[in-house]
Design a protein around this motif. Sequence first.
Motif, PDB file in Angstrom:
ATOM      1  N   LYS A 318       0.812  -1.221   0.000  1.00  0.00           N
ATOM      2  CA  LYS A 318       0.000   0.000   0.000  1.00  0.00           C
ATOM      3  C   LYS A 318       0.843   1.268   0.000  1.00  0.00           C
ATOM      4  CE  LYS A 318      -2.863  -0.657   3.416  1.00  0.00           C
ATOM      5  NZ  LYS A 318      -4.033  -0.361   4.283  1.00  0.00           N
ATOM      6  N   ASP A 319       2.106   1.170   0.358  1.00  0.00           N
ATOM      7  CA  ASP A 319       2.966   2.358   0.392  1.00  0.00           C
ATOM      8  C   ASP A 319       3.959   2.411  -0.770  1.00  0.00           C
ATOM      9  OD1 ASP A 319       1.797   3.289   2.770  1.00  0.00           O
ATOM     10  OD2 ASP A 319       3.030   1.905   3.942  1.00  0.00           O
ATOM     11  N   SER A 320       3.839   1.497  -1.721  1.00  0.00           N
ATOM     12  CA  SER A 320       4.801   1.457  -2.831  1.00  0.00           C
ATOM     13  C   SER A 320       4.746   2.743  -3.653  1.00  0.00           C
ATOM     14  CB  SER A 320       4.504   0.269  -3.753  1.00  0.00           C
ATOM     15  OG  SER A 320       4.747  -0.958  -3.114  1.00  0.00           O
ATOM     16  N   GLN A 321       5.919   3.148  -4.134  1.00  0.00           N
ATOM     17  CA  GLN A 321       6.035   4.261  -5.082  1.00  0.00           C
ATOM     18  C   GLN A 321       6.316   3.641  -6.451  1.00  0.00           C
ATOM     19  OE1 GLN A 321       6.101   7.709  -4.395  1.00  0.00           O
ATOM     20  NE2 GLN A 321       5.915   7.618  -2.181  1.00  0.00           N
ATOM     21  N   LEU A 322       5.400   3.825  -7.388  1.00  0.00           N
ATOM     22  CA  LEU A 322       5.516   3.166  -8.689  1.00  0.00           C
ATOM     23  C   LEU A 322       5.578   4.199  -9.812  1.00  0.00           C
ATOM     24  CD1 LEU A 322       2.917   0.260  -8.320  1.00  0.00           C
ATOM     25  CD2 LEU A 322       5.389   0.178  -7.933  1.00  0.00           C
ATOM     26  N   TYR A 323       6.393   3.882 -10.818  1.00  0.00           N
ATOM     27  CA  TYR A 323       6.458   4.685 -12.042  1.00  0.00           C
ATOM     28  C   TYR A 323       5.576   4.042 -13.107  1.00  0.00           C
ATOM     29  CZ  TYR A 323      10.645   6.735  -9.920  1.00  0.00           C
ATOM     30  OH  TYR A 323      11.527   7.363  -9.068  1.00  0.00           O
ATOM     31  N   VAL A 333       0.926   4.208  -4.014  1.00  0.00           N
ATOM     32  CA  VAL A 333      -0.214   3.301  -3.919  1.00  0.00           C
ATOM     33  C   VAL A 333      -0.894   3.549  -2.575  1.00  0.00           C
ATOM     34  CG1 VAL A 333      -0.974   0.899  -3.903  1.00  0.00           C
ATOM     35  CG2 VAL A 333       0.958   1.590  -5.360  1.00  0.00           C
ATOM     36  N   GLY A 334      -1.944   4.355  -2.595  1.00  0.00           N
ATOM     37  CA  GLY A 334      -2.658   4.657  -1.355  1.00  0.00           C
ATOM     38  C   GLY A 334      -3.539   3.506  -0.915  1.00  0.00           C
ATOM     39  N   HIS A 335      -4.230   2.888  -1.896  1.00  0.00           N
ATOM     40  CA  HIS A 335      -5.097   1.744  -1.614  1.00  0.00           C
ATOM     41  C   HIS A 335      -4.839   0.690  -2.677  1.00  0.00           C
ATOM     42  CE1 HIS A 335      -7.404   4.002   1.378  1.00  0.00           C
ATOM     43  NE2 HIS A 335      -7.385   5.018   0.522  1.00  0.00           N
ATOM     44  N   LEU A 336      -4.776  -0.542  -2.243  1.00  0.00           N
ATOM     45  CA  LEU A 336      -4.539  -1.668  -3.139  1.00  0.00           C
ATOM     46  C   LEU A 336      -5.753  -2.587  -3.064  1.00  0.00           C
ATOM     47  CD1 LEU A 336      -2.232  -2.737  -4.995  1.00  0.00           C
ATOM     48  CD2 LEU A 336      -1.468  -4.127  -3.057  1.00  0.00           C
ATOM     49  N   PHE A 337      -6.252  -2.984  -4.235  1.00  0.00           N
ATOM     50  CA  PHE A 337      -7.483  -3.772  -4.274  1.00  0.00           C
ATOM     51  C   PHE A 337      -7.259  -5.098  -4.988  1.00  0.00           C
ATOM     52  CE2 PHE A 337      -8.613   0.735  -4.556  1.00  0.00           C
ATOM     53  CZ  PHE A 337      -9.544   0.875  -3.534  1.00  0.00           C
ATOM     54  N   THR A 338      -8.107  -6.064  -4.673  1.00  0.00           N
ATOM     55  CA  THR A 338      -8.360  -7.185  -5.558  1.00  0.00           C
ATOM     56  C   THR A 338      -9.795  -7.012  -6.031  1.00  0.00           C
ATOM     57  OG1 THR A 338      -8.356  -9.585  -5.805  1.00  0.00           O
ATOM     58  CG2 THR A 338      -9.136  -8.711  -3.699  1.00  0.00           C
ATOM     59  N   VAL A 358      -5.360  -0.576  -8.638  1.00  0.00           N
ATOM     60  CA  VAL A 358      -5.235   0.710  -7.958  1.00  0.00           C
ATOM     61  C   VAL A 358      -6.287   1.644  -8.549  1.00  0.00           C
ATOM     62  CG1 VAL A 358      -2.797   0.545  -7.333  1.00  0.00           C
ATOM     63  CG2 VAL A 358      -3.440   1.439  -9.578  1.00  0.00           C
ATOM     64  N   ALA A 359      -6.660   2.650  -7.766  1.00  0.00           N
ATOM     65  CA  ALA A 359      -7.740   3.549  -8.182  1.00  0.00           C
ATOM     66  C   ALA A 359      -7.251   4.989  -8.264  1.00  0.00           C
ATOM     67  CB  ALA A 359      -8.914   3.456  -7.208  1.00  0.00           C
ATOM     68  N   LYS A 360      -7.933   5.750  -9.130  1.00  0.00           N
ATOM     69  CA  LYS A 360      -7.797   7.203  -9.201  1.00  0.00           C
ATOM     70  C   LYS A 360      -6.392   7.668  -9.571  1.00  0.00           C
ATOM     71  CE  LYS A 360     -11.537   7.795  -5.850  1.00  0.00           C
ATOM     72  NZ  LYS A 360     -11.958   8.291  -4.547  1.00  0.00           N
ATOM     73  N   ILE A 361      -5.711   6.921 -10.444  1.00  0.00           N
ATOM     74  CA  ILE A 361      -4.423   7.360 -10.984  1.00  0.00           C
ATOM     75  C   ILE A 361      -4.666   7.683 -12.459  1.00  0.00           C
ATOM     76  CG2 ILE A 361      -1.986   6.839 -11.269  1.00  0.00           C
ATOM     77  CD1 ILE A 361      -2.916   6.781  -8.361  1.00  0.00           C
ATOM     78  N   ASP A 362      -4.836   8.968 -12.756  1.00  0.00           N
ATOM     79  CA  ASP A 362      -5.280   9.372 -14.086  1.00  0.00           C
ATOM     80  C   ASP A 362      -4.304   8.982 -15.191  1.00  0.00           C
ATOM     81  OD1 ASP A 362      -7.573  10.459 -13.022  1.00  0.00           O
ATOM     82  OD2 ASP A 362      -6.750  12.498 -12.875  1.00  0.00           O
ATOM     83  N   GLU A 363      -3.001   8.943 -14.874  1.00  0.00           N
ATOM     84  CA  GLU A 363      -1.999   8.728 -15.918  1.00  0.00           C
ATOM     85  C   GLU A 363      -1.913   7.270 -16.368  1.00  0.00           C
ATOM     86  OE1 GLU A 363      -1.412  10.116 -13.001  1.00  0.00           O
ATOM     87  OE2 GLU A 363      -1.209  12.250 -13.498  1.00  0.00           O
ATOM     88  N   ILE A 364      -2.456   6.354 -15.583  1.00  0.00           N
ATOM     89  CA  ILE A 364      -2.366   4.936 -15.942  1.00  0.00           C
ATOM     90  C   ILE A 364      -3.214   4.668 -17.178  1.00  0.00           C
ATOM     91  CG2 ILE A 364      -3.078   2.616 -15.237  1.00  0.00           C
ATOM     92  CD1 ILE A 364      -2.022   3.028 -12.564  1.00  0.00           C
TER      93      ILE A 364
END
Length: 681
Positions: A318-323, A333-338, A358-364
């Motif tokens: 939940k705390d990962s920083q991803l590019y 990654v604020g919230h991680l879902f299945t 993951v939710a609400k990441i517009d650039e993905i």
Amino acid sequence: MGYETRDIRNIALVGHAAAGKTTLTEALLAAAGRIGAAGDVARGNTVCDFDPLEKDKGHSLDTALVSFEWGGCHINLIDTPGAPDYLGKAVAALPAVETAALVVNARAGIEPVTTRMMSRAAERGLCRLIIVNRIDAEDVDLEALLAELQQTFGQECLPLNLPADNAAKVVDCFFNPSGESDFYSVAQVHQALIDQVVEVDEDLMALYLEQGEELAPAQLHEPFEQALREGHLIPVCFVSAQTGAGVNELLDVIAKLAPDPTEGNPPRCLIGEGGGAKPYEVTPDPAKHVVAHVFKVIFDPFVGKLALFRIHQGTVTKDSQLYIGDGRKPFKVGHLFTLFGKEHPQVENGIPGDIRAVAKIDEIHPDAILHDSHDEDFLHMQPSRFPLPVAGLAIQVRRTQDEQRLADALHKLLEEDPCLALESNQTTRETVLRGLSELHLQTALEQLQDRYRIELDTSKPSVAYRETISASAESQHRHKKQTGGAGQFGEVMLRVEPLPRGAGFQFASAVVGGAIPGSLIPAVEKGVREAMADGAVAGYPLVDLKVTVTDGKHHPVDSKEIAFVTAGRKALLAAVRDARPVVMEPIVDLEVQVPQDAVGSVTGDLAGRRGRVLGTKALPLGRIVVMAQAPLAELDDYPERLKAMTGGSGSYTLELAEYEPVPETLQRELCGAFRRSIEDD
């Protein structure tokens, strides 16, 4: 999370519509205790068909993910739509799994989407499993169907189990060396399976021949997985999702024999750009850098934009920083879902093999690579081969104030569906939504209305013709404009050459001595691309040509970017007109499934549409598949005509095959209409 990577099984259920994939998913979930009782597609209470449109139509329109536990394994199951109109969504799910399970309707036999998905799965190097469903249906010949599977897909299609007691149950043929079945000898099928598996391992084969007795299951596991990876074995399982026959046995097959993420073929990754890209090995090690692949984007009304991704390497928390791809700024990654159907339970982390969101990441965006180290910049996976959208509808909002809302809604639909495309034709002033079929487009329009409350007017669009050239030519254009003060000056000489069909566009500069400064060459390319987009002789995009800038002139004061954009555009138009331009039309591959007595009418109708019949193939229950090619322009009214010829029982799929030159009379007509439109303007 009480499992490791070796405990994960990732399966995509694929196959033709009405094969029973969603019903089978319900049966598996109920047998595993994940749900209390199996839902029913007709009643609209299944886990996977939760969208209101799916409930209304009674079949799947999108992929859905569920997971459950069985035999100490964590199983991720992706239920995919089977209608040819939504094939792109099924294809998009394949990079997320190790195994593609092709579900075949025992009554209908091998249908068009069955063969197409088998081919797509093989292209990706996936392990394949065939599940024959509805074995309890009346008037089915399962022995003949198995023979048909072997004839179509190869003798490596061998049954892992066989129906018994008139399809009331199934009997295992792999771990079990003997038993009674409705057809075939269990002992002989068992022997054939063992022989097929040991063929991939010379040492094991020698041991098998030497000891002359049964091999232990532990000895067979590794060569069994190797046989799956190499396509040397395609297991066949029999099941009835309705009665439950073979459901528990299928779960055992998935848990005991389907590959885990360490056993399947690794994803084919490249790092770098263009011709310099090199293979990159990704390993399912939880301690390495994160590498994950986004295979689906969903716009959920409650949580917003959801991106589903398969983790191939590393651990996501939940705390990962991803590019995202080669982006320089990471997101947290604020919230991680299945996912479980429409539900989005939160989880703490994800290991290699997991499917997360993951939710609400517009650039993905779909097909993006997520990673946590710049070592993986410019990493990408083998792209999926999607059917090209060839059907089209010209769309226009009824209320002008809805234009921006429509643009936003279309952007979301296009991200969700890889087989939707949008075209804006400046010549005809049309905005055209393209998809795989009229039904595909109609579903998209219904989504626009139901989700976003946007009402549209639609019409038949202009055909997506293309222009190309059939010879080389050179041209020169000088743009000079003086309006007081600083003027505009740019002169461009260029050469155009035809490229092979499908090669696209190449741009090169052979300018020497600074005749055109290097900083202004991109302006020439911009002008060339503008002209190509608008067309030169009939108003359709130019394709399959190479443009080389050979010389030019500039002025130290008056040479600006706009001058070379204009000069490049007009030089390109002049060169194309001297290069024997050709208007091309889209030719589609057609597979038309009809009753036997309608074949003559269908083939005659296709001939009248400038079509070419390539062959026919017999299906069970007296149906025939007619394979043909035809110009897309001739198929405007085809759904209605096919319905009339077959009494409503015909169906068809189409996929872009190639572009071919239009007849000379049609080319003259299209070019004349374009000239008149320019004169009117």
